[in-house]
Scaffold this motif. Structure first.
Motif, PDB file in Angstrom:
ATOM      1  N   GLY A 193     -63.346   9.538  20.856  1.00 11.16           N
ATOM      2  CA  GLY A 193     -64.836   9.664  21.338  1.00 11.16           C
ATOM      3  C   GLY A 193     -65.301   8.007  21.760  1.00 11.16           C
ATOM      4  N   SER A 194     -66.129   8.029  22.528  1.00 11.39           N
ATOM      5  CA  SER A 194     -66.695   6.603  22.987  1.00 11.39           C
ATOM      6  C   SER A 194     -67.518   5.851  22.108  1.00 11.39           C
ATOM      7  N   ILE A 195     -68.065   6.681  21.113  1.00 12.55           N
ATOM      8  CA  ILE A 195     -68.763   6.293  20.017  1.00 12.55           C
ATOM      9  C   ILE A 195     -68.099   5.569  18.695  1.00 12.55           C
ATOM     10  N   LEU A 196     -66.681   5.633  18.900  1.00 11.09           N
ATOM     11  CA  LEU A 196     -65.856   5.188  17.758  1.00 11.09           C
ATOM     12  C   LEU A 196     -65.919   3.866  17.324  1.00 11.09           C
ATOM     13  N   ALA A 197     -66.152   2.866  18.389  1.00  8.83           N
ATOM     14  CA  ALA A 197     -66.249   1.499  17.998  1.00  8.83           C
ATOM     15  C   ALA A 197     -67.430   1.270  17.144  1.00  8.83           C
ATOM     16  N   ASP A 198     -68.676   1.681  17.623  1.00  3.50           N
ATOM     17  CA  ASP A 198     -69.970   1.657  16.854  1.00  3.50           C
ATOM     18  C   ASP A 198     -69.965   2.317  15.650  1.00  3.50           C
ATOM     19  N   VAL A 223     -61.720  -2.529  14.638  1.00  4.09           N
ATOM     20  CA  VAL A 223     -62.357  -2.270  15.647  1.00  4.09           C
ATOM     21  C   VAL A 223     -61.805  -3.387  16.930  1.00  4.09           C
ATOM     22  N   ALA A 224     -61.599  -4.774  16.195  1.00  6.78           N
ATOM     23  CA  ALA A 224     -60.927  -5.599  17.262  1.00  6.78           C
ATOM     24  C   ALA A 224     -59.675  -5.292  17.741  1.00  6.78           C
ATOM     25  N   PRO A 228     -59.861  -3.616  22.429  1.00  4.19           N
ATOM     26  CA  PRO A 228     -60.021  -5.069  23.025  1.00  4.19           C
ATOM     27  C   PRO A 228     -60.686  -5.136  24.179  1.00  4.19           C
ATOM     28  N   GLY A 229     -61.575  -6.419  24.163  1.00  4.28           N
ATOM     29  CA  GLY A 229     -62.224  -6.515  25.489  1.00  4.28           C
ATOM     30  C   GLY A 229     -63.704  -5.806  25.496  1.00  4.28           C
ATOM     31  N   THR A 230     -64.046  -5.106  24.235  1.00  2.02           N
ATOM     32  CA  THR A 230     -65.460  -4.755  24.223  1.00  2.02           C
ATOM     33  C   THR A 230     -66.290  -5.517  23.531  1.00  2.02           C
ATOM     34  N   PRO A 231     -67.631  -5.286  23.601  1.00  2.44           N
ATOM     35  CA  PRO A 231     -68.499  -6.181  22.860  1.00  2.44           C
ATOM     36  C   PRO A 231     -68.517  -5.813  21.330  1.00  2.44           C
ATOM     37  N   GLN A 232     -68.059  -4.549  20.894  1.00  7.67           N
ATOM     38  CA  GLN A 232     -67.783  -4.278  19.600  1.00  7.67           C
ATOM     39  C   GLN A 232     -66.527  -5.061  18.974  1.00  7.67           C
ATOM     40  N   ALA A 233     -65.522  -5.210  19.961  1.00  2.81           N
ATOM     41  CA  ALA A 233     -64.283  -5.951  19.341  1.00  2.81           C
ATOM     42  C   ALA A 233     -64.531  -7.403  19.044  1.00  2.81           C
ATOM     43  N   GLU A 234     -65.553  -7.870  19.841  1.00  2.16           N
ATOM     44  CA  GLU A 234     -65.866  -9.278  19.839  1.00  2.16           C
ATOM     45  C   GLU A 234     -66.663  -9.281  18.512  1.00  2.16           C
ATOM     46  N   ARG A 235     -67.737  -8.252  18.183  1.00  5.17           N
ATOM     47  CA  ARG A 235     -68.416  -8.484  16.969  1.00  5.17           C
ATOM     48  C   ARG A 235     -67.405  -8.402  15.772  1.00  5.17           C
ATOM     49  N   GLY A 236     -66.496  -7.320  15.917  1.00  3.71           N
ATOM     50  CA  GLY A 236     -65.546  -7.088  14.962  1.00  3.71           C
ATOM     51  C   GLY A 236     -64.648  -8.303  14.489  1.00  3.71           C
ATOM     52  N   LEU A 237     -64.270  -9.326  15.370  1.00  8.75           N
ATOM     53  CA  LEU A 237     -63.612 -10.496  15.145  1.00  8.75           C
ATOM     54  C   LEU A 237     -64.377 -11.435  14.289  1.00  8.75           C
ATOM     55  N   TRP A 238     -65.837 -11.470  14.839  1.00  3.92           N
ATOM     56  CA  TRP A 238     -66.529 -12.386  14.049  1.00  3.92           C
ATOM     57  C   TRP A 238     -66.790 -12.066  12.689  1.00  3.92           C
ATOM     58  N   GLU A 239     -67.276 -10.660  12.366  1.00  5.88           N
ATOM     59  CA  GLU A 239     -67.578 -10.016  11.157  1.00  5.88           C
ATOM     60  C   GLU A 239     -66.406 -10.066  10.268  1.00  5.88           C
ATOM     61  N   GLY A 240     -65.231  -9.708  10.822  1.00  9.43           N
ATOM     62  CA  GLY A 240     -64.231  -9.673  10.174  1.00  9.43           C
ATOM     63  C   GLY A 240     -63.621 -10.908   9.435  1.00  9.43           C
ATOM     64  N   SER A 267     -68.676 -15.854  24.435  1.00  9.10           N
ATOM     65  CA  SER A 267     -69.249 -14.940  23.549  1.00  9.10           C
ATOM     66  C   SER A 267     -70.565 -15.743  23.044  1.00  9.10           C
ATOM     67  N   SER A 268     -71.520 -14.776  22.812  1.00  7.82           N
ATOM     68  CA  SER A 268     -72.771 -15.356  22.102  1.00  7.82           C
ATOM     69  C   SER A 268     -72.642 -15.997  20.705  1.00  7.82           C
TER      70      SER A 268
END
Length: 323
Positions: A193-198, A223-224, A228-240, A267-268
């Motif tokens: 599903g497309s919702i899985l990363a979130d 998630v990262a 890969p390449g998604t805003p969620q992956a970016e967030r996952g790396l930071w938070e992880g 990245s922000s």
């Protein structure tokens, strides 16, 4: 009396005089905002006079100019009430539905739902109803309504999203274990599903709220790896990385932030990643490399919080890693 915008009119004793003042104001060439404000006041006066057809005309005109989401939802709600007063139930129903569909997080969505429930023809579908409850902070009602939606349409397109929002509802009630369980169910039932990363990010936040940094770090970094390449992956790396740092795993934290900087250079989170990577490297005794990343963080423009903190650390002699 005269006024370019009619703002004195509410002080008049006669509603008819107030209306005349506002109508006169519309003949004066004004910027958009005063014109919209005047139209709204005219609509309100017509409503007070019991002339909903006139109010409807003004509200519809406002909608051709209104831009902000909140104001549009406000005018649509007023328009729906005017339609109802005018006996145009179907138009009232469609207008209230529009508020709920286009602006479910508006403060007018719940009143629109309540108005709809009083009209013949019923309200929206269960998913939309639950979404309005969710944004209104009525989480118990939202969860129950989404459960009914899932029972009726177990294979529907919105079922995955329903489970996701159920999880978020539990989170907002502070029921983090139940939230994590709900996200687990979603991940198991909809592996593509497309919702899985979130859902995985939300699951990680639930673990953090439970104080389980190990599980949170694992989920964030999953998630990262998976998206890969998604805003969620970016967030996952930071938070992880941050979760790893809290666990004392500065090597793992540094690796996550280095990967984030390489994969998402725009990245922000770039400045904060540079700052925390510098600290992590210092904690490993890699002073030269750590100072290099801190210097990059300090040079970011405009000099926001982490840039200033990096500059402060660089000024310390000797430099010591701090939280």
């Amino acid at each position: 009396m005269s006024s370019k915008n009619g703002t004195f009119a509410p002080a008049l004793n006669c509603v008819a005089e107030a209306l005349a003042a506002y109508e006169t104001a519309l003949t004066v060439k004004l910027p958009q905002s005063p014109t919209v404000d005047t139209l709204q006041r005219i609509a309100e006066v017509y409503t007070e006079l019991g002339e909903p057809a006139q109010a409807i005309a003004r509200y519809e005109e406002i909608l051709t100019q209104a831009r902000t989401a909140w104001y549009r939802s406000f005018i649509l709600y007023r328009l729906g009430m005017a339609y109802e007063e005018a006996g145009q139930a179907e138009k009232a129903r469609n207008t209230f539905l529009q508020v709920m569909k286009d602006y479910p997080d508006s403060s007018l969505a719940l009143p629109s739902l309540e108005a709809l429930d009083k009209l013949a023809g019923g309200g929206p579908d269960s998913f939309q109803r639950a979404l309005v409850y969710f944004y209104a902070g009525k989480y118990v009602e939202a969860i129950a309504t989404w459960r009914r939606y899932i029972e009726v349409t177990p294979l529907g397109d919105g079922t995955g999203w329903a489970r996701y929002y159920i999880g978020l509802s539990y989170q907002r009630q502070g029921e983090y274990r139940q939230a994590a369980t709900e996200f687990d169910t979603l991940i198991r039932l909809y592996p593509r599903g497309s919702i899985l990363a979130d859902a995985r990010l939300a699951k990680a936040r639930s673990y953090q709220s439970l104080g389980d940094e190990i599980a949170a770090a694992t989920e964030y970094l999953t998630v990262a790896r998976y998206y890969p390449g998604t805003p969620q992956a970016e967030r996952g790396l930071w938070e992880g990385g941050l979760a790893r740092y809290r666990l004392g795993d500065v090597t793992g934290a540094a690796a996550a932030w280095q990967e984030s900087l390489a994969a998402y250079p725009q990245s922000s989170t770039r400045t904060r990643s540079l700052f925390w990577l510098g600290k992590a490297l210092l904690a490993q005794g890699k002073t030269t490399e750590g100072r290099r990343y801190l210097s990059q963080a300090a040079a970011q423009k405009p000099p926001a919080h982490y840039a200033l903190r990096a500059a402060e650390l660089l000024e310390d002699k000797p430099l010591v890693a701090t939280r």
